[in-house]
Design an enzyme around this catalytic site. Structure first.
Site, short mmCIF file in Angstrom:
data_model
loop_
_atom_site.label_atom_id
_atom_site.label_comp_id
_atom_site.label_asym_id
_atom_site.label_seq_id
_atom_site.Cartn_x
_atom_site.Cartn_y
_atom_site.Cartn_z
CB SER A 111 -0.91 -0.14 1.36
OG SER A 111 -1.34 1.31 1.48
CE1 TYR A 113 -4.06 -2.45 5.22
CE2 TYR A 113 -3.06 -0.29 4.79
CZ TYR A 113 -3.76 -1.29 4.23
OH TYR A 113 -4.20 -1.59 2.85
P1 NAD Z 1 -11.13 -6.35 0.37
O1 NAD Z 1 -11.89 -6.36 1.78
O2 NAD Z 1 -12.30 -6.07 -0.89
O3 NAD Z 1 -10.58 -7.91 -0.06
C1 NAD Z 1 -9.70 -8.60 0.60
C2 NAD Z 1 -10.13 -10.06 0.60
O4 NAD Z 1 -8.97 -10.75 1.09
C3 NAD Z 1 -11.45 -10.59 0.84
O5 NAD Z 1 -12.00 -11.35 -0.17
C4 NAD Z 1 -11.22 -11.45 1.98
O6 NAD Z 1 -12.28 -12.40 2.39
C5 NAD Z 1 -9.77 -11.95 1.90
N1 NAD Z 1 -9.11 -12.19 3.10
C6 NAD Z 1 -8.98 -11.74 4.34
N2 NAD Z 1 -8.63 -12.42 5.13
C7 NAD Z 1 -8.02 -13.52 4.81
C8 NAD Z 1 -7.46 -14.80 4.98
N3 NAD Z 1 -6.96 -14.90 6.32
N4 NAD Z 1 -6.91 -15.60 4.01
C9 NAD Z 1 -7.48 -15.32 2.70
N5 NAD Z 1 -8.25 -14.39 2.16
C10 NAD Z 1 -8.47 -13.41 3.15
O7 NAD Z 1 -9.92 -5.30 0.16
P2 NAD Z 1 -9.16 -4.83 -0.95
O8 NAD Z 1 -9.15 -3.32 -0.76
O9 NAD Z 1 -9.36 -5.38 -2.06
O10 NAD Z 1 -7.65 -5.25 -0.41
C11 NAD Z 1 -6.82 -6.23 -1.30
C12 NAD Z 1 -5.40 -5.60 -0.83
O11 NAD Z 1 -5.07 -4.35 -1.25
C13 NAD Z 1 -4.89 -5.75 0.68
O12 NAD Z 1 -3.79 -6.17 0.77
C14 NAD Z 1 -5.16 -4.16 0.86
O13 NAD Z 1 -4.39 -3.83 1.98
C15 NAD Z 1 -4.54 -3.61 -0.45
N6 NAD Z 1 -4.76 -2.10 -0.61
C16 NAD Z 1 -6.07 -1.70 -0.62
C17 NAD Z 1 -6.48 -0.27 -0.54
C18 NAD Z 1 -7.64 0.13 -0.68
O14 NAD Z 1 -7.83 1.35 -0.56
N7 NAD Z 1 -8.55 -0.47 -0.75
C19 NAD Z 1 -5.10 0.46 -0.83
C20 NAD Z 1 -4.01 0.14 -0.97
C21 NAD Z 1 -3.85 -1.39 -0.87
#
Ligand code: NAD
Length: 291
Positions: free
Chosen positions: A151, A164
């Site tokens: 991130s 985080y």
């Molecule tokens: P999201 O909540 O939509 O998706 C996360 C997914 O991970 C979900 O499907 C959840 O079921 C799964 N998950 C959670 N715990 C788990 C586990 N123990 N084992 C397997 N699967 C598991 O979130 P997102 O925003 O799509 O996040 C995806 C990645 O992107 C993350 O690593 C997040 O930190 C990163 N990210 C997100 C953002 C944002 O603004 N959304 C920004 C930067 C980085």
């Protein structure tokens, strides 16, 4: 269905065996859809197997090649089982996207060590298990690309989401250091550091004090957050060019640059803490959610 952007990189992901953790939602889902649109063979891995199945079904109904598997990234054995089974079935793994992640909205003073363990287990150990298991296989193959989703907060500060940010910084350190180690062994490693993306991540956040809700209220996140599919395309463009650190959108690159140039300025941290100050003066009466 395929965009012109997709067509330009079709050959890179076409017929490639790809595992995407956290593929049931948000960025992971968008990566699965985009990879399949480009001809990839995608394993949608998630702790939420029903959600993963829905993604795989939607993809196969439009002619793509996807399947769902249950994987809890915080459990080394769960990760190992899936990766080794896929490698033995398809004879290789071309890419793994270690994407699954969770977030906790909390001041450090409100967090127990169990809260820290929970987020480190998913966001750091989850990425580490996927990385090391795939790495061992990829070294044997002599090729492969590991893509770890961090991130922007893995490159800057993110107060109130300190746990985080801690895990995301560790993922950057793991990925950038391993990239140098792996280069001579035929394995590529990239780390992705996006700014805000429109996904349900924040909805699923563990929030330890409801005063934390003042923070997103006072930040224009919904205005600046990117569409997940757009973000997925940016990730794949960086991966196809074998970039070491993939940072987007442009505003996030600028913030990273300012932070590197003058870490004491810390524009993101300053803004969040400023917005949080008023809420912070309220008494600590509110409930603590259990893990
Ligand atoms: P999201 O909540 O939509 O998706 C996360 C997914 O991970 C979900 O499907 C959840 O079921 C799964 N998950 C959670 N715990 C788990 C586990 N123990 N084992 C397997 N699967 C598991 O979130 P997102 O925003 O799509 O996040 C995806 C990645 O992107 C993350 O690593 C997040 O930190 C990163 N990210 C997100 C953002 C944002 O603004 N959304 C920004 C930067 C980085």
């Amino acid at each position: 269905m395929r965009s012109s952007t997709a067509e330009t990189v079709l050959d890179i992901f076409s017929d490639k065996v790809v595992i995407v953790t956290g593929g049931a939602s948000g960025l992971g889902r968008a990566l699965c859809e985009e990879l399949c649109a480009r001809g990839g063979i995608v394993i949608v891995a998630d702790i939420n197997v029903e959600g993963a199945q829905q993604v795989a079904t939607a993809i196969t109904s439009t002619g793509g090649h996807a399947r769902a598997v249950q994987m809890d990234v915080s459990q080394a054995e769960s990760v190992r089982k899936v990766i080794t089974a896929i490698a033995s079935e398809y004879g290789r793994i071309d890419y793994i996207f270690n994407n699954a992640g969770i977030i906790i909205g909390a001041e450090v003073r409100d967090m127990s060590l169990d809260h820290w363990r929970r987020i480190i287990d998913v966001n750091l150990f989850g990425v580490l298990y996927g990385t090391t298991t795939a790495y061992a296989l990829m070294i044997k193959q002599g090729f492969g690309h590991i893509v770890n989703i961090s991130s922007l907060s893995g490159l800057t500060s993110l107060p109130i989401y300190t746990a985080y940010a801690t895990t995301k910084h560790a993922v950057v350190g793991l990925s950038t250091s391993l990239r140098a180690e792996a280069a001579g062994l035929g394995v590529k490693v990239s780390v992705v550091c996006p700014g805000p993306i429109k996904t349900p991540l924040a909805d699923a956040a563990m929030i330890l004090q409801t005063r934390w809700e003042e923070v997103p209220k006072s930040l224009p996140l919904d205005k600046i957050a990117m569409d997940a599919r757009v973000a997925a395309r940016k990730v794949l463009r960086g991966v196809s060019r074998n970039r070491g650190i993939i940072v987007f959108p442009f505003g996030s690159r600028v913030l990273w640059w300012v932070y590197r140039l003058c870490p004491d300025v810390d524009p993101i941290g300053w803004k969040i803490v400023k917005n949080f100050r008023k809420a912070r003066t309220e008494p600590d009466t509110l409930s603590r959610k259990e893990i």
